[in-house]
Design a protein around this motif. Sequence first.
Motif, PDB file in Angstrom:
ATOM      1  N   ARG A  49      -9.659   7.312  16.561  1.00 49.18           N
ATOM      2  CA  ARG A  49      -8.767   6.574  17.708  1.00 49.18           C
ATOM      3  C   ARG A  49      -9.154   5.145  17.681  1.00 49.18           C
ATOM      4  NH1 ARG A  49     -12.691   8.409  22.169  1.00 49.18           N
ATOM      5  NH2 ARG A  49     -13.806   6.530  22.863  1.00 49.18           N
ATOM      6  N   THR A  50     -10.081   4.821  17.225  1.00 49.29           N
ATOM      7  CA  THR A  50     -10.359   3.356  17.029  1.00 49.29           C
ATOM      8  C   THR A  50      -9.574   2.765  16.090  1.00 49.29           C
ATOM      9  OG1 THR A  50     -12.335   3.639  15.346  1.00 49.29           O
ATOM     10  CG2 THR A  50     -12.898   3.763  17.672  1.00 49.29           C
ATOM     11  N   HIS A  53      -6.269   2.405  17.384  1.00 47.30           N
ATOM     12  CA  HIS A  53      -6.030   1.233  18.408  1.00 47.30           C
ATOM     13  C   HIS A  53      -6.154  -0.095  17.863  1.00 47.30           C
ATOM     14  CE1 HIS A  53      -7.337  -0.524  22.228  1.00 47.30           C
ATOM     15  NE2 HIS A  53      -8.246  -0.985  21.689  1.00 47.30           N
ATOM     16  N   LYS A  57      -2.885  -2.673  17.805  1.00 46.25           N
ATOM     17  CA  LYS A  57      -2.932  -3.970  18.628  1.00 46.25           C
ATOM     18  C   LYS A  57      -2.439  -5.228  17.662  1.00 46.25           C
ATOM     19  CE  LYS A  57      -6.543  -6.742  20.626  1.00 46.25           C
ATOM     20  NZ  LYS A  57      -8.089  -7.334  20.365  1.00 46.25           N
ATOM     21  N   GLY A  70      -0.670   5.808  21.978  1.00 52.06           N
ATOM     22  CA  GLY A  70      -1.845   5.143  22.185  1.00 52.06           C
ATOM     23  C   GLY A  70      -1.867   3.739  22.230  1.00 52.06           C
ATOM     24  N   ASN A  71      -0.822   3.053  22.925  1.00 49.73           N
ATOM     25  CA  ASN A  71      -0.658   1.755  22.916  1.00 49.73           C
ATOM     26  C   ASN A  71      -0.205   1.350  24.338  1.00 49.73           C
ATOM     27  OD1 ASN A  71      -0.827  -0.755  22.184  1.00 49.73           O
ATOM     28  ND2 ASN A  71       0.922  -0.806  20.898  1.00 49.73           N
TER      29      ASN A  71
END
Lengths: 80, 386
Positions: A49-50, A53, A57, A70-71
């Motif tokens: 997930r990192t 992410h 971004k 996821g945003n």
Amino acid sequence: MSLKRPFRFCPRLGVVFALAASMLPSCAQVEFYDRGALANPAMQFESDRTESHFQQKVFQSIEGASGGMGNTGGGGCGCS
Amino acid sequence: MLLGRHIFKACLVVGVASISMTQVASAQEGLLDNFESITIRLGTYARDDASDGSKGNPFLDEDLAVVQPAIVFDYRLADDWLLTTDFAIDRVSSASVERFGSRGNQSGASGDVYIGLDFGLQWQSTPDRIWNYTFGYSGEYDYKSIGLGAGVSQDISGGQTQISLTVSGYFDQLDVIRATGLDDGSDNRSSFSLTAKAYHILNPQAHAEFGLSITTQSGFLSTPYNSVFFREPGAGEDEWTDWGLANAVAGDELLPDSRLRNSLFGRLRWSLKEDLAVELGGRIYSDDWGVQGLSLEPRLYLELGDAQVLRLRYRWYDQTAADYFSDLVFSDTAEFMTQDSDLGDWVSHTVGVGFESGDWHAALDYVTRSDDLNHLLFSVAKTWKF
């Protein structure tokens, strides 16, 4: 400053949403013992997930669009 | 070359951190008992403008390099409470944005540090319901932002379907520092988002998730240091060409003080064989500034061995320009004006490869844009699970 233009809803949004929603009732119950393939590492949505992410971004900061998997939909940064 | 150095540093830092963490974990058994996982990640990306700044917006040199180390951990507070923390620092180096003519360098942007700290609390109130609460802070030299959020996810039909609803708000305070270095005081911006998402198991080989996100923003939505060029009052019409700057004067970007954005997104992953899966994802975006974006993203996942997965992806993204964008010189009577390339009309293609081996992850992606502003992204991460 004030916004002069009325909001325009993109018709494509409605089409995609209707297609996605139509998938749900067409699917039969999948029992727990039939879900083995979904547990394989290659089938994991959130294996890191990192990483997703970080990437989302970056894409949010370099594109006019935002929001998605996821945003956040916007905000929290100095950019518009 | 610049990014190559960043990638080397990223691997070095994560490697050293990995060794240190392993030693700590072995020496301090018990200290990490309540940790579910700890991840150290180093991400970097760079935007390549031509040496003369002619890519993207030819008025500006938009070279950019960002290095972002981050530490992420999940900490078990109780059986039904989990704390998640994400702490990141961005080191930004951008070319000094030398404006046309005698404009000075962009204040503060030639070297900048972003700090972001996000906390999340997960509470499993019942076996099939999880509540999420988030708090975040981020800041740079010219803004501070506080974020709050809450959400709930609910399993239904025996876990075959999960639906979630999240609301979040960001409250930003900006120092309006213009391209000339002029400090125009401070202003505020707020953003509220509502995201509804559904996950569904379609059949024994396929699952999907899709959702809808609506965001409303208000306040100072321009980028303070962005400049635009507009016609000098009184200049004759016949003196103008597409990039005619002979009689242009520079001013500040002007954008509306509200924006409504919405997006529909989804992805479906299908297991073709035990070690091979394909995914198709996409998003449709629309806002009331006139930006419409469409992306499609096929991916392929290949298991190479025990806990080793290779990921290949392609992403196509097409966006229309904001109504207030122009790559020409503006009329001096325009109410709103921006020449920010990211709000322009362009298409991008992204190709990427990712590799996961045990607790290691690495990914490399290259983005080409039709306005020639290309980007390279790299990240490497190591996770310890306890």
